[in-house]
Design a protein around this motif. Sequence first.
Motif, PDB file in Angstrom:
ATOM      1  N   TYR A  69      32.743  41.095 -14.221  1.00  0.00           N
ATOM      2  CA  TYR A  69      33.645  41.721 -15.181  1.00  0.00           C
ATOM      3  C   TYR A  69      33.058  41.502 -16.562  1.00  0.00           C
ATOM      4  N   ARG A  78      35.433  35.371  -4.408  1.00  0.00           N
ATOM      5  CA  ARG A  78      36.690  35.369  -3.644  1.00  0.00           C
ATOM      6  C   ARG A  78      36.408  34.795  -2.275  1.00  0.00           C
ATOM      7  N   LEU A  95      40.733  35.715  -7.092  1.00  0.00           N
ATOM      8  CA  LEU A  95      39.418  35.595  -7.707  1.00  0.00           C
ATOM      9  C   LEU A  95      39.350  34.307  -8.510  1.00  0.00           C
ATOM     10  N   THR A  96      38.261  33.593  -8.350  1.00  0.00           N
ATOM     11  CA  THR A  96      37.991  32.432  -9.192  1.00  0.00           C
ATOM     12  C   THR A  96      36.885  32.828 -10.157  1.00  0.00           C
ATOM     13  N   PHE A  97      37.156  32.659 -11.458  1.00  0.00           N
ATOM     14  CA  PHE A  97      36.219  33.110 -12.478  1.00  0.00           C
ATOM     15  C   PHE A  97      35.387  31.953 -13.017  1.00  0.00           C
ATOM     16  N   GLY A  98      34.186  32.297 -13.427  1.00  0.00           N
ATOM     17  CA  GLY A  98      33.376  31.359 -14.187  1.00  0.00           C
ATOM     18  C   GLY A  98      33.815  31.359 -15.645  1.00  0.00           C
ATOM     19  N   ALA A  99      33.180  30.479 -16.432  1.00  0.00           N
ATOM     20  CA  ALA A  99      33.546  30.336 -17.848  1.00  0.00           C
ATOM     21  C   ALA A  99      32.991  31.469 -18.697  1.00  0.00           C
ATOM     22  N   PHE A 116      31.899  37.920 -17.176  1.00  0.00           N
ATOM     23  CA  PHE A 116      32.487  36.954 -16.253  1.00  0.00           C
ATOM     24  C   PHE A 116      32.065  37.269 -14.827  1.00  0.00           C
ATOM     25  N   TYR A 139      46.694  35.540 -15.311  1.00  0.00           N
ATOM     26  CA  TYR A 139      45.583  34.681 -15.693  1.00  0.00           C
ATOM     27  C   TYR A 139      45.777  34.275 -17.150  1.00  0.00           C
ATOM     28  N   GLY A 155      37.012  30.633 -20.211  1.00  0.00           N
ATOM     29  CA  GLY A 155      37.089  31.690 -19.211  1.00  0.00           C
ATOM     30  C   GLY A 155      38.512  31.954 -18.758  1.00  0.00           C
ATOM     31  N   TYR A 201      31.927  39.365  -7.880  1.00  0.00           N
ATOM     32  CA  TYR A 201      32.312  40.373  -8.850  1.00  0.00           C
ATOM     33  C   TYR A 201      31.712  40.047 -10.211  1.00  0.00           C
TER      34      TYR A 201
END
Lengths: 115, 114
Positions: free
Chosen positions: A35, A95, A104-108, A91, B36, B43, A33
Amino acid sequence: EPEVTQTPSHQVTQMGQEVILRCVPISNHLYFYWYRQILGQKVEFLVSFYNNEISEKSEIFDDQFSVERPDGSNFTLKIRSTKLEDSAMYFCASRETDISANVLTFGAGSRLTVL
Amino acid sequence: AQSVTQLDSQVPVFEEAPVELRCNYSSSVSVYLFWYVQYPNQGLQLLLKYLSGSTLVESINGFEAEFNKSQTSFHLRKPSVHISDTAEYFCAVTARGGYQKVTFGTGTKLQVIP
């Protein structure tokens, strides 16, 4: 702990230039994904990607945007001709395939500044 | 489609005081819910999630949230906040049963005052 890696962390570009933002998702994840978050505003969905094709996109994701998985590890977002309003934090997220996890695991993030 | 409402854009609270960050969602189908956290210049990190089972879910740093289906709410609470909790908190929702997008609320900035 596995993480999503994004590069560059910050990019400054001139209006009209092409930009490519790169993401390395977690290795066993198959759903990806993008965002974006304009400064001070909400986190907005751009696009989801699975099995080498777009599965869903928002109205923000117009013809100026494209995504690609050029190899087995990278997932890229390209903006063909940047506009001032493209300035935002972008971002990437991935998943895992276990549907019961559904997280969802997000990047920085990659901060894009368009001048 | 799903939507999330976070009515409070900013919540100032004194250190060691309790806090509640409100979240209401709208959906025509069953959902998963998330909180979150975004620390300054960082992030998004998953704080906690509700997928099924017990309606009360907890994080490792003392936050908890309760899924209330009748009120379509998923408020976040902590009985005693610390300076380090200063961050922006986003409530998020996704439809069950597929790899669909996650929809975020507008966020609540928690400012812990010493």
